[in-house]
Structures are given as C-alpha cells and as structure tokens.
Design a protein around this motif. Structure first.
Motif, short mmCIF file in Angstrom:
data_model
loop_
_atom_site.label_atom_id
_atom_site.label_comp_id
_atom_site.label_asym_id
_atom_site.label_seq_id
_atom_site.Cartn_x
_atom_site.Cartn_y
_atom_site.Cartn_z
N PRO A 1 0.82 -1.21 0.00
CA PRO A 1 0.00 0.00 0.00
C PRO A 1 0.86 1.26 0.00
N LEU A 2 0.41 2.27 -0.73
CA LEU A 2 1.13 3.53 -0.85
C LEU A 2 0.19 4.68 -0.52
N VAL A 3 0.63 5.57 0.36
CA VAL A 3 -0.15 6.75 0.70
C VAL A 3 0.61 7.99 0.24
N LYS A 4 -0.12 8.98 -0.21
CA LYS A 4 0.52 10.20 -0.70
C LYS A 4 0.74 11.16 0.45
N LYS A 5 2.00 11.55 0.64
CA LYS A 5 2.37 12.52 1.66
C LYS A 5 3.25 13.58 1.03
N ASP A 6 2.82 14.82 1.13
CA ASP A 6 3.57 15.94 0.55
C ASP A 6 3.85 15.72 -0.94
N GLY A 7 2.85 15.14 -1.62
CA GLY A 7 2.97 14.96 -3.06
C GLY A 7 3.74 13.75 -3.50
N HIS A 8 4.19 12.92 -2.56
CA HIS A 8 4.95 11.73 -2.90
C HIS A 8 4.33 10.51 -2.23
N PHE A 9 4.44 9.35 -2.91
CA PHE A 9 3.90 8.11 -2.36
C PHE A 9 4.93 7.45 -1.45
N VAL A 10 4.44 7.05 -0.26
CA VAL A 10 5.30 6.34 0.69
C VAL A 10 4.58 5.07 1.14
N PRO A 11 5.33 4.00 1.40
CA PRO A 11 4.69 2.75 1.82
C PRO A 11 4.07 2.86 3.21
N VAL A 12 2.94 2.17 3.36
CA VAL A 12 2.30 2.03 4.68
C VAL A 12 1.86 0.59 4.82
N SER A 13 1.52 0.21 6.03
CA SER A 13 1.00 -1.14 6.25
C SER A 13 -0.45 -1.22 5.80
N TRP A 14 -0.94 -2.45 5.62
CA TRP A 14 -2.34 -2.63 5.29
C TRP A 14 -3.23 -2.09 6.42
N GLU A 15 -2.82 -2.30 7.63
CA GLU A 15 -3.62 -1.80 8.76
C GLU A 15 -3.76 -0.29 8.69
N GLU A 16 -2.64 0.41 8.41
CA GLU A 16 -2.71 1.86 8.29
C GLU A 16 -3.58 2.28 7.12
N ALA A 17 -3.46 1.56 6.01
CA ALA A 17 -4.25 1.89 4.83
C ALA A 17 -5.75 1.74 5.11
N TYR A 18 -6.11 0.62 5.72
CA TYR A 18 -7.52 0.38 6.03
C TYR A 18 -8.07 1.41 7.03
N LEU A 19 -7.28 1.72 8.03
CA LEU A 19 -7.74 2.69 9.03
C LEU A 19 -7.93 4.07 8.40
N LEU A 20 -7.07 4.42 7.44
CA LEU A 20 -7.23 5.69 6.74
C LEU A 20 -8.54 5.70 5.94
N ILE A 21 -8.82 4.60 5.24
CA ILE A 21 -10.08 4.52 4.48
C ILE A 21 -11.27 4.63 5.42
N LYS A 22 -11.24 3.91 6.53
CA LYS A 22 -12.37 3.96 7.47
C LYS A 22 -12.56 5.38 7.99
N ARG A 23 -11.48 6.02 8.38
CA ARG A 23 -11.58 7.37 8.93
C ARG A 23 -12.17 8.34 7.90
N LYS A 24 -11.70 8.26 6.67
CA LYS A 24 -12.18 9.17 5.63
C LYS A 24 -13.62 8.87 5.25
N PHE A 25 -13.93 7.59 5.05
CA PHE A 25 -15.29 7.21 4.67
C PHE A 25 -16.29 7.57 5.77
N ASP A 26 -15.93 7.28 7.01
CA ASP A 26 -16.84 7.58 8.12
C ASP A 26 -17.11 9.08 8.22
#
Length: 705
Positions: A78-103
């Motif tokens: 999984p890759l998350v965009k930070k300051d215009g660049h993609f950086v790796p994150v764990s699946w747990e972090e990726a899922y939690l980000l989706i939940k937070r944004k969707f909620d």
C-alpha cells in the motif's frame, strides 16, 4: 522472451494454468517458469490450451500477457501520498485511513458522498462483491463501471428487444453456418483475433460478408462488400438496408407475425425513407445499400454483429435496435447459423454487467428499482429491502457529480477513468477535487498517480475466478501462482474493509468459490441465471452457457429458439429515426475523429504498455489520415501534429493511409497524458443507455513544424 528451453530439474520448473486477461474470447493457456540456477532470471514458456471457446489459439497479447504480470513495475505494498509523494504504509494503516475518511464523509454528507468505480475485466466474483460492498457496506447508490463505455448500448437494446441481453444469442460454432454475415463497427481481426478463424471458416463455406466501417482494416479484408459509412450514421445506413428489404419483399412475414410486435410501425417508418437521401447522409451509395440488402435478405441463414463503432454513439441504443430489427424482419433468430452478436470488448464485459456493479442493477441482471428484485436480493444478503439504496448514475455522470462535489470520495477498482472517460481534462479536474481517492491497481496508472491511497492487487495469473466470454459461456480461470509482495486479491480487500466498517458478517468468504456459491443463489431466477453452474462443473465441462437454472441443466448455447424473454414470448421492434451525431464538423473543426484499438494493446494500455514485447511493436499513438486530407491541412507522414477539438488537444504522430475516408481521422485509445485521445472526445450521452459518443467528434489538425 518466449522460448521452449528445457531445464534439467523439475524443482526449477513451475507450471501455471490460467486464462488470458484481455479480450472477450478468454483464451486459455499454460505458463511455465524455469530457472537454470538459483538466483538466475526465469525463462517463461507460454502454450495455448485446447478449449471450446478459442480452440487452442492465442494472439500476440495473450502470448505476452505474463510480461506485465511479472514486471518489476508492479505495486507490491500500500502507498499513501504525503507531501505529493507516495510512501509505503502497512495494510492496517491503509484500512484505518479509508475507514476514517469514509466515516467522516458519510457522517457529514451521507453515504452518497462515497462512490465506487469498477471494471469490465474484474472476475464475476469481484464484480458481484463490489456491488454488494457499495450497497451493504457503504450503503451508497453511486456505483458504476467502465463497461458502461463498452456494452451499455447493446445491452439496453438486447434487453428491450429480446427481454434479455447476452452478447451472442448463439454459440460461436454457429458462425460458419451463416450464409451472410454483417459485421458493423467491429474490427475483430485486431480486437478479438483468435475469433477470426470462425469467420474465415465461414468464408471458406461461401458466406457473403458485409463489413460496415469508415476505415479499411484487417476485418474489412474478408469483406465481399465494404460499406465505408460516415462516422455516426450507422443507424441511418441500417434503415436504408431495411427499406430495400421491405421494397423487395424480403420480409419473413410468418416469423414477424408470430414472434414479434411493432413491425407495422417499423414498416410505416421505412416506407417514408428516401434511399437517395440515406445514401447522401451516410456516404454509402444507393447501389451498395441495395447490394447489402439483397445479399442479407436472400440468404438462407444470416447473422448480424455490432461493436463499438455502432454502439459508442449518442444514438448507440437505437442504432443497435435498427440492426436487431433487420435480423428480426428476416427471421434470422433462434436457428443454427442465425442470430445477433454484440462483440464484447473487455475480458469480462459480459459477466461484469450481469451481477451488480452497474448503477441500476442487482445480481442476475435484476433491476434495483424493481420491488420484487430488491426483495429477493435483500433476502439473499440478509438485509431489509428498504436498506438497499436506489439507482445511481452512469460512469460519466459520476464524474459530473464529482466535479460538482456531490461525490466527495471515489474508490476505483480495476479501471483507469482518466484515460477511458470522454472529455478527459474535465474528468481529471474532477478527480483532483475529491477529498479522498483510493485506487486498487497493479500499476501506477494515470488515475493512480492522482490517488491519495493505492492498494496493490493480484494479477490474473494469481487470482482465481470466473469470467463470462462474449458468447455467454462461463469459464473458470485457474490461478495458482503466489501473490507477490503484500498484494491482495481484490475481493479479499473488499472483505477486509467490510470487516473494519462493521459489516464483516455480510462478507464471510474464504475463497472465490465461496463468493460464487452466493452469486449462484443471488442470480437464481434472474435473466442471467447462473444457479446451475458450479466450480466443480466448470472444471469438468470447461465452460457452461447461461442461463443455466439447475445443476442438471446443460446450459443454453442458443437462445430464443422457441420464444423470447418478454412475458408474451415475443421480440419488440421499434421504428428508428434518422439521427445525426451530437457534434458535427464546421469550418473551425472540419474533420470527424473516430477512435478504436490496435492489435498489440488493450483498453487504456496500463497492462500492455508494460509488456516490452507489445510496447516495442506500438511505442506511441498516432493519427491516421487520408493523403488527400493531409495535403489539404499541411501535415506530413511521420511528423508530430496537434489534434484539437472543442474540449482539448493532443500531440501524436501522423500516418498517411488511403484506407480511411477523406473526411475522417482515426486515433487509437491506448495512451494517456498528451496522447490521450479522450481529451478530445465528446461527453454527450445516449439518452437511453448513457453511452458517450466516443466514435465521432469534430476536430482540426495542424503541423507542429
């Protein structure tokens, strides 16, 4: 490279049975991976497997499909965009980000602030699950998919005319039995090349071929009669052919009276047509129109095929209905060597539109606005019918809602909407406005580059599931290669997200077969009834045609032999008025642009452009233009030229060809960025099926030097 090099140790050799991920024929193959020594680069051998659909053939795309799946370009975490660049994150972090944004978005603006965008290359299992995820886990009405741009005109026309939409109403083995075949707006030689031998066998049997296309192609090479129609005028041309059929008494009155409705209105409409006027507006002579009608009307058996050239128009739905009128009025349905075929483009363009990832649809080709259909699917899913959202909007209309900030987050799976949508600059602007864009993909596509979060998914060679080919034959695609890195199956991602969103009890699946077992039940009794199809049967029988209502049913290779799928058992014919394209040429934009495919590439090119063998054969896009037209506009062979429409401009290389109409230019659809032809195309939509008018817009060309 593809080689048959042998290696001494079986421990260094691994063999994977799989299925081509590209066109709708769905050819099967065996991929062998061999290593000479530990740590050495593997050598791959690709061998086609005998099967009833492709008869053991592979085209150049299928032979080299392994290259993109095994390329070093794969996204493996999984890759998350930070300051215009993609950086790796764990699946747990990726899922939690989706939940937070969707909620947050759902709490503030309601669930319809969330949108899902699927694809016609997803397996039936994933397509089914994506629709369920939208309606149960997110409770949003906004889901559609890129197949809207592929099959919606033919699907709508088939449903309205026959009461059911299946790509081919008859098996491909019927093709050599036809004495006359019309190929309208389809370039099978380049788009479905392993299907061509069916047509060459027909040619050897004496079949008379009529090919309708503004260009000369590998497909028109087999034509006895090539009708070089002006782009956008296919419905008018079909009407002219029917006018001659009527005038010459070539109507099957018995079939029409017993098995159809509406012909009296069609007759009245045709009687009012003037063949000379039809010739003027279509660019096809009256004599050629007569020649086509007499060949088709006098043939003992005949078939009609349409594809995107007819369907990707602002009257695509009615254009297809006109060709269906032609088949019906001559009685060419429900018999060997007779029928209609919509030549599906995407690998699972057929199955992808049957099981719930369309805005108006529930599994089994049920309709989301039909109370009985809602009640049945709600029962299968264990929810109340009132909990199911209502009908959403089509794919491009979702982009309009994104632009208007009504949809604030988009989850894209198996698609590249920046390149595949019309009016691509508008689409890109809209996606940049999103609060949160998630893309599940194998590669850094043009759309993925804009994402806030990218989720890595498995490739075709790793992800087992069923696909439904262009003739309605359900095939099981085996896939036993390990998933690389941290990539996950697309259906697994949806299940794990549902768990985090508190809906996990509705998504308890451990395999694609588990999902298919539920899909069987969800489709039971629907138009696209898969209930009698099981993985066990597919492994034994190789492929089964739907509808297949019980496990002892053999499947339905040929449809409508005794009756059509409407309640009265009859097909519905309608008058088709003359229609002109939404956008026409003028002094500022004097040329008609049409689009299409080339042999070596597929859809938006995200996969095939990562195959070194395929990319080397077609490195860049181009504009095909007639030499007379090129001289008039001051452009030369091999030079870079600017092509502009009212919506944008692109830069491509010029190719001169006498094979195209002088008033028309052609650009393939497989490239993005400055070569993205959909920066030019018109977003005007068919009023019935919401298909954009990809196949004709007004442009101008000019040399850059």
């Amino acid at each position: 490279m593809i080689t048959a090099t042998s290696m001494p140790s079986s421990a260094d050799r691994k063999t994977f049975d799989t299925q081509c991920p590209f066109c709708s024929v769905q050819c099967k193959m065996e991929v062998t991976e061999e290593r000479a020594a530990s740590g050495a680069r593997p050598v791959y051998t690709v061998v086609p497997k005998l099967n009833a659909a492709s008869e053991g053939r592979l085209c150049i795309k299928g032979m080299n499909a392994y290259q993109h799946a095994l390329t070093g370009d794969r996204i493996l975490q999984p890759l998350v965009k930070k300051d215009g660049h993609f950086v790796p994150v764990s699946w747990e972090e990726a899922y939690l980000l989706i939940k937070r944004k969707f909620d947050a978005l759902s709490d503030n603006g309601g669930p319809d602030t969330l949108g899902l965008y699927g694809g016609g290359s997803l397996t039936n299992e994933t397509a089914y699950l994506l629709g369920k995820f939208a309606r149960v886990a997110l409770q949003t009405r906004y889901i559609d998919y890129n197949g809207r741009f592929c099959m919606s005109a033919a699907a709508s026309a088939g449903n309205k005319t026959f009461g059911a939409d299946r790509g081919l109403t008859n098996p491909m083995s019927d093709i050599p039995l036809a004495k006359c075949i019309i190929l309208a707006g389809t370039n099978i030689a380049e788009c479905q090349p392993t299907l061509m031998p069916y047509f060459t066998r027909a040619k050897e049997n004496g079949t008379y071929f009529i090919v309708i296309d503004p260009r000369e192609t590998g497909t028109t090479a087999i034509a006895d009669l090539h009708l070089k129609v002006k782009p956008g005028m296919d419905a008018a041309l079909a009407g002219g052919i029917q006018k001659v059929l009527l005038d010459e008494g070539l109507i099957d009155e018995k079939f029409v009276n017993e098995r159809t409705t509406g012909f009296d209105d069609v007759r009245s409409s045709l009687e009012s047509l003037d063949l000379g006027e039809i010739a003027d507006i279509t660019g096809v002579s009256a004599e050629q129109i007569r020649q086509a009608a007499l060949a088709f009307g006098k043939a003992a058996t005949a078939m009609v095929f349409t594809a995107r050239g007819v369907e990707q128009q602002t009257d695509g739905y009615m254009a297809v209905r006109s060709f269906l009128n032609m088949a019906l009025m001559t009685g060419n349905m429900g018999k060997p060597g007779c029928g209609y075929g919509a030549v599906t483009g995407q690998g699972n363009g057929q199955g992808g539109r049957e099981h719930g990832q369309k805005a108006d649809q529930l599994p089994g080709y049920r309709l989301i606005e039909n109370p009985e259909d809602r009640a049945y699917i709600a029962g299968v899913w264990g929810i109340e019918p009132a909990e199911l959202p209502g009908k959403g909007v089509s794919a491009y209309e979702m982009m309009q809602k994104i632009h208007a900030r009504e949809i604030r987050s988009l989850f894209v799976m198996g698609s590249n909407p920046i390149v595949s949508n019309p009016n691509a600059n508008f689409v890109e602007e809209g996606l940049k406005k999103l609060d949160f864009l998630v893309v599940a993909d194998m590669f850094m596509s043009e759309t993925a580059r804009l994402a806030d979060l990218i989720l890595p998914v498995s490739a075709y060679i790793e992800n087992e599931g069923t696909m439904t080919n262009l003739e309605g034959r359900v095939l099981l695609r085996p896939a036993n290669r390990p998933v690389p890195g941290e990539a996950k199956h697309d259906w697994r991602i949806l299940c794990e997200l549902a768990e985090l969103l508190g809906k996990g009890s509705f998504f308890r699946y451990e395999s694609s077969e588990d999902i298919f077992e539920e899909l069987r039940i969800a489709s039971r009794g629907g138009i696209a009834d898969y209930y009698g199809i099981t993985y066990e049967r597919l492994r034994k029988e190789e492929g089964i045609y739907w509808p297949c209502p019980s496990v002892d049913h053999p499947g339905s290779p040929r449809m409508f032999e005794a009756k059509f799928a409407h309640a009265n058992g009859k097909a519905e014919m309608v008058p088709v008025p003359v229609h002109f394209p939404d956008e026409r040429t003028d002094d500022s934009y004097p040329l008609n642009l049409t689009t299409g495919r080339v042999l070596t590439h597929y859809l938006t090119g995200v996969q095939t452009r990562r195959s070194h063998t395929l990319a080397a054969r077609d490195v860049e896009s181009y504009l095909e233009i007639h030499p007379v037209t090129a001289r008039k506009h001051g452009v030369r062979e091999g030079t870079l030229i600017k092509v502009a429409s009212r919506r944008g401009e692109i830069v491509v290389r010029c190719r001169l060809s006498g094979a195209i109409r002088e008033d028309t230019v052609f650009v393939p659809m497989h490239w993005g960025d400055t070569q993205n032809v959909n920066k030019l195309t018109n977003p005007a939509l068919d009023p019935t099926c919401r298909m954009p008018g990809f196949k004709v817009c007004a442009v101008r060309v000019e040399s850059l030097f």
